[in-house]
Motif scaffolding. Structure first.
Motif, PDB file in Angstrom:
ATOM      1  N   GLY A  88       7.356  15.453  -7.731  1.00  0.00           N
ATOM      2  CA  GLY A  88       7.981  14.222  -8.756  1.00  0.00           C
ATOM      3  C   GLY A  88       8.450  12.960  -7.656  1.00  0.00           C
ATOM      4  O   GLY A  88       8.902  12.068  -8.315  1.00  0.00           O
ATOM      5  N   HIS A  89       8.274  13.303  -6.350  1.00  0.00           N
ATOM      6  CA  HIS A  89       8.751  11.930  -5.698  1.00  0.00           C
ATOM      7  C   HIS A  89       7.723  10.774  -5.510  1.00  0.00           C
ATOM      8  O   HIS A  89       6.566  11.157  -5.835  1.00  0.00           O
ATOM      9  N   THR A  90       8.212   9.761  -5.559  1.00  0.00           N
ATOM     10  CA  THR A  90       7.280   8.637  -4.903  1.00  0.00           C
ATOM     11  C   THR A  90       7.685   7.638  -4.050  1.00  0.00           C
ATOM     12  O   THR A  90       8.812   7.683  -3.550  1.00  0.00           O
ATOM     13  N   ALA A  91       6.770   7.203  -3.363  1.00  0.00           N
ATOM     14  CA  ALA A  91       6.996   6.403  -2.047  1.00  0.00           C
ATOM     15  C   ALA A  91       7.961   7.507  -1.296  1.00  0.00           C
ATOM     16  O   ALA A  91       7.285   8.556  -0.883  1.00  0.00           O
ATOM     17  N   SER A  92       9.019   6.856  -0.593  1.00  0.00           N
ATOM     18  CA  SER A  92       9.840   8.164  -0.151  1.00  0.00           C
ATOM     19  C   SER A  92      11.071   8.237  -0.764  1.00  0.00           C
ATOM     20  O   SER A  92      12.326   8.147  -0.135  1.00  0.00           O
ATOM     21  N   PRO A 146      12.074  16.192   2.479  1.00  0.00           N
ATOM     22  CA  PRO A 146      11.602  17.421   2.228  1.00  0.00           C
ATOM     23  C   PRO A 146       9.725  17.349   2.648  1.00  0.00           C
ATOM     24  O   PRO A 146       9.331  18.388   2.629  1.00  0.00           O
ATOM     25  N   LYS A 147       9.323  16.319   2.533  1.00  0.00           N
ATOM     26  CA  LYS A 147       7.948  16.103   2.819  1.00  0.00           C
ATOM     27  C   LYS A 147       7.832  15.531   4.525  1.00  0.00           C
ATOM     28  O   LYS A 147       8.379  14.472   4.537  1.00  0.00           O
ATOM     29  N   PRO A 148       7.097  16.236   5.269  1.00  0.00           N
ATOM     30  CA  PRO A 148       7.289  15.845   6.845  1.00  0.00           C
ATOM     31  C   PRO A 148       6.370  14.573   6.879  1.00  0.00           C
ATOM     32  O   PRO A 148       5.610  14.358   6.024  1.00  0.00           O
ATOM     33  N   LEU A 158       0.859  -1.340   0.063  1.00  0.00           N
ATOM     34  CA  LEU A 158      -0.060  -0.029   0.077  1.00  0.00           C
ATOM     35  C   LEU A 158       0.696   1.314   0.019  1.00  0.00           C
ATOM     36  O   LEU A 158       1.907   1.057   0.594  1.00  0.00           O
ATOM     37  N   SER A 159       0.031   2.501  -0.226  1.00  0.00           N
ATOM     38  CA  SER A 159       0.836   3.637  -0.480  1.00  0.00           C
ATOM     39  C   SER A 159       0.347   4.498   0.715  1.00  0.00           C
ATOM     40  O   SER A 159      -0.581   4.289   1.318  1.00  0.00           O
ATOM     41  N   GLY A 160       1.315   5.402   1.238  1.00  0.00           N
ATOM     42  CA  GLY A 160       1.046   6.337   2.102  1.00  0.00           C
ATOM     43  C   GLY A 160       0.339   7.509   1.234  1.00  0.00           C
ATOM     44  O   GLY A 160       0.077   7.520   0.370  1.00  0.00           O
ATOM     45  N   GLY A 161       0.439   8.640   2.344  1.00  0.00           N
ATOM     46  CA  GLY A 161      -0.431   9.860   1.679  1.00  0.00           C
ATOM     47  C   GLY A 161      -1.963  10.058   1.802  1.00  0.00           C
ATOM     48  O   GLY A 161      -2.518   9.012   2.230  1.00  0.00           O
ATOM     49  N   SER A 162      -2.351  10.916   1.168  1.00  0.00           N
ATOM     50  CA  SER A 162      -3.946  11.074   1.332  1.00  0.00           C
ATOM     51  C   SER A 162      -4.869  10.272   0.289  1.00  0.00           C
ATOM     52  O   SER A 162      -5.888  10.025   0.261  1.00  0.00           O
ATOM     53  N   THR A 163      -4.312  10.429  -0.875  1.00  0.00           N
ATOM     54  CA  THR A 163      -5.005   9.985  -2.170  1.00  0.00           C
ATOM     55  C   THR A 163      -5.681   8.478  -2.077  1.00  0.00           C
ATOM     56  O   THR A 163      -6.732   8.280  -2.517  1.00  0.00           O
ATOM     57  N   PRO A 164      -4.994   7.563  -1.132  1.00  0.00           N
ATOM     58  CA  PRO A 164      -5.354   6.116  -1.362  1.00  0.00           C
ATOM     59  C   PRO A 164      -6.428   5.969  -0.451  1.00  0.00           C
ATOM     60  O   PRO A 164      -7.168   5.105  -0.493  1.00  0.00           O
ATOM     61  N   THR A 189      11.983  11.614   8.757  1.00  0.00           N
ATOM     62  CA  THR A 189      12.519  10.314   8.909  1.00  0.00           C
ATOM     63  C   THR A 189      11.495   9.344   8.385  1.00  0.00           C
ATOM     64  O   THR A 189      10.517   9.309   9.059  1.00  0.00           O
ATOM     65  N   ARG A 190      12.006   8.447   7.405  1.00  0.00           N
ATOM     66  CA  ARG A 190      11.027   7.590   6.713  1.00  0.00           C
ATOM     67  C   ARG A 190      11.878   6.322   6.145  1.00  0.00           C
ATOM     68  O   ARG A 190      12.887   6.116   6.365  1.00  0.00           O
ATOM     69  N   PHE A 191      10.928   5.515   5.967  1.00  0.00           N
ATOM     70  CA  PHE A 191      11.501   4.213   5.046  1.00  0.00           C
ATOM     71  C   PHE A 191      11.043   4.129   3.766  1.00  0.00           C
ATOM     72  O   PHE A 191       9.758   4.734   3.531  1.00  0.00           O
ATOM     73  N   ASP A 222      -2.312  20.276  -8.336  1.00  0.00           N
ATOM     74  CA  ASP A 222      -0.953  20.440  -7.910  1.00  0.00           C
ATOM     75  C   ASP A 222      -0.003  19.364  -8.355  1.00  0.00           C
ATOM     76  O   ASP A 222       1.183  19.583  -8.427  1.00  0.00           O
ATOM     77  N   LYS A 223      -0.640  18.266  -9.030  1.00  0.00           N
ATOM     78  CA  LYS A 223       0.307  17.173  -9.516  1.00  0.00           C
ATOM     79  C   LYS A 223       0.534  17.361 -11.065  1.00  0.00           C
ATOM     80  O   LYS A 223       1.459  16.662 -11.520  1.00  0.00           O
ATOM     81  N   ALA A 224      -0.335  18.142 -11.486  1.00  0.00           N
ATOM     82  CA  ALA A 224      -0.189  18.336 -13.103  1.00  0.00           C
ATOM     83  C   ALA A 224       1.172  18.570 -13.739  1.00  0.00           C
ATOM     84  O   ALA A 224       1.501  17.874 -14.898  1.00  0.00           O
ATOM     85  N   LEU A 254       1.404   3.267  -5.529  1.00  0.00           N
ATOM     86  CA  LEU A 254       2.218   4.559  -5.372  1.00  0.00           C
ATOM     87  C   LEU A 254       1.380   5.768  -5.640  1.00  0.00           C
ATOM     88  O   LEU A 254       0.418   5.737  -6.424  1.00  0.00           O
ATOM     89  N   GLY A 255       1.965   6.736  -4.914  1.00  0.00           N
ATOM     90  CA  GLY A 255       1.517   8.259  -5.209  1.00  0.00           C
ATOM     91  C   GLY A 255       2.931   8.941  -5.883  1.00  0.00           C
ATOM     92  O   GLY A 255       3.595   8.479  -6.081  1.00  0.00           O
ATOM     93  N   MET A 256       2.308  10.127  -5.976  1.00  0.00           N
ATOM     94  CA  MET A 256       3.602  10.990  -6.280  1.00  0.00           C
ATOM     95  C   MET A 256       3.209  12.546  -5.862  1.00  0.00           C
ATOM     96  O   MET A 256       2.140  12.904  -5.858  1.00  0.00           O
ATOM     97  N   GLY A 257       4.307  13.009  -5.505  1.00  0.00           N
ATOM     98  CA  GLY A 257       4.263  14.388  -4.940  1.00  0.00           C
ATOM     99  C   GLY A 257       4.307  15.497  -5.923  1.00  0.00           C
ATOM    100  O   GLY A 257       4.718  15.256  -7.186  1.00  0.00           O
ATOM    101  N   GLY A 271       4.843   0.274   0.865  1.00  0.00           N
ATOM    102  CA  GLY A 271       5.894   0.676  -0.036  1.00  0.00           C
ATOM    103  C   GLY A 271       6.807   1.648   0.617  1.00  0.00           C
ATOM    104  O   GLY A 271       8.128   1.905   0.409  1.00  0.00           O
ATOM    105  N   ASP A 272       6.162   2.374   1.428  1.00  0.00           N
ATOM    106  CA  ASP A 272       6.924   3.187   2.293  1.00  0.00           C
ATOM    107  C   ASP A 272       6.080   3.641   3.676  1.00  0.00           C
ATOM    108  O   ASP A 272       4.966   3.195   3.793  1.00  0.00           O
ATOM    109  N   GLU A 273       7.036   4.156   4.730  1.00  0.00           N
ATOM    110  CA  GLU A 273       6.343   4.410   5.810  1.00  0.00           C
ATOM    111  C   GLU A 273       7.205   5.596   6.648  1.00  0.00           C
ATOM    112  O   GLU A 273       8.497   5.944   6.444  1.00  0.00           O
ATOM    113  N   ARG A 274       6.409   6.259   7.639  1.00  0.00           N
ATOM    114  CA  ARG A 274       7.041   7.374   8.165  1.00  0.00           C
ATOM    115  C   ARG A 274       7.578   6.642   9.355  1.00  0.00           C
ATOM    116  O   ARG A 274       6.985   5.650  10.149  1.00  0.00           O
ATOM    117  N   PHE A 275       8.697   7.039  10.094  1.00  0.00           N
ATOM    118  CA  PHE A 275       9.451   6.600  11.306  1.00  0.00           C
ATOM    119  C   PHE A 275       8.583   7.297  12.629  1.00  0.00           C
ATOM    120  O   PHE A 275       9.105   7.933  13.070  1.00  0.00           O
TER     121      PHE A 275
END
Ligand code: 6PG
Length: 247
Positions: A150-154, A177-179, A44-50, A182-184, A205-207, A144-147, A75-79
């Motif tokens: 252009g970042h994805t996962a972390s 750069p995205k709070p 699974l992905s993090g962020g708000s979109t999922p 510390t992440r994985f 904002d992703k366009a 996956l999401g994307m910021g 796919g990633d996680e915050r510490f």
């Protein structure tokens, strides 16, 4: 990016249609994987979109999936602790996992309490190898999401794992750069071994980043999402009209 049978760009009118399309793809891929191999392994992905996807799976599509045979990773996680508002695990638990009959033993959150991020990343890689066996784990599906950068996962622009991939499966990330900082993150090695990768993007904002990632020159260090290219798998960009507004 050239769209062919393995790389697909799908534009949906709005976030609700995006979530519904993604949920249907989850159900179809789960059924196929369980029929072929007896289990469905998803990251699974993090962020708000999922969130909307999770809620649709938990409500409208709950009875279409054999949750006993679904295995969930991230796919990633915050510490942060698993009950922290910033926790991807907590978000998934509240929007999906607490609402479907999936055995607790089938859920593999990242170990975010105690120890160092590096030790936790190593432990998660060992969990993946223990579950999937030797070699590079092959997920049936990775979301996956994307910021806007252009970042994805972390995997963030200019970060060590993006500029010079380590070959590890999971790495710790500092100074994100995205709070939170510390992440994985799962690495390109793991992401590009998947059978299916689905990007979920919503919002204007992703366009700009989406245009550059899909239509611009290759520049993975600046646009980490460009580095996601499954070697023996399918890549689908599910985006809403707002995110696609510059294509
Ligand atoms: C995270 C994510 C990150 C996310 C994008 C998009 O843990 O923050 O994995 O890569 O997918 O930043 O986030 P939104 O869905 O909130 O726009």
């Amino acid at each position: 990016m050239n769209t062919d049978e393995r790389n697909e760009l799908v534009i949906l009118p709005d976030p609700a249609a995006l979530a519904e399309d993604a949920a249907r793809r989850f159900v179809a891929l789960a059924r196929a994987a369980i029929k072929d191999g007896g289990r469905f392994c998803v990251a699974l992905s993090g962020g708000s979109t999922p969130r909307a996807l999770h809620e649709r799976l938990a409500r409208q599509h709950r009875d279409e999936v054999d949750w006993e045979k679904v295995y969930v990773f991230w796919g990633d996680e915050r510490f942060v602790p698993p009950d922290d508002p910033e926790s991807c695990f907590r978000m998934a638990r509240e929007t999906l996992l607490d609402h479907v009959p999936i055995p607790a033993a089938n859920i593999f959150p990242l170990p975010t309490v105690g120890g160092t991020p590096e030790a936790a990343a190593k432990a998660y890689a060992e969990t993946l190898v223990a579950f999937f066996g030797a070699g590079t784990p092959r997920f049936d599906l990775i979301f996956l999401g994307m910021g806007p950068d252009g970042h994805t996962a972390s995997l963030f622009p200019g970060q060590p794992e993006v500029v010079a991939p380590s070959g590890e499966l999971v790495v710790a990330v500092h100074n994100s750069p995205k709070p939170p900082p510390t992440r994985f993150t799962c690495t390109y090695r793991l992401l590009n071994a998947a059978a299916n990768v689905i990007f979920l993007l919503a919002g204007a904002d992703k366009a700009s980043a989406l245009y550059e990632v899909l239509r611009g020159p290759a520049d993975i260090a600046r646009l980490p999402a460009q580095g996601v290219r499954p070697e023996r798998g399918a890549l689908v960009w599910l985006v809403d009209a707002a995110a696609a507004s510059k294509l």
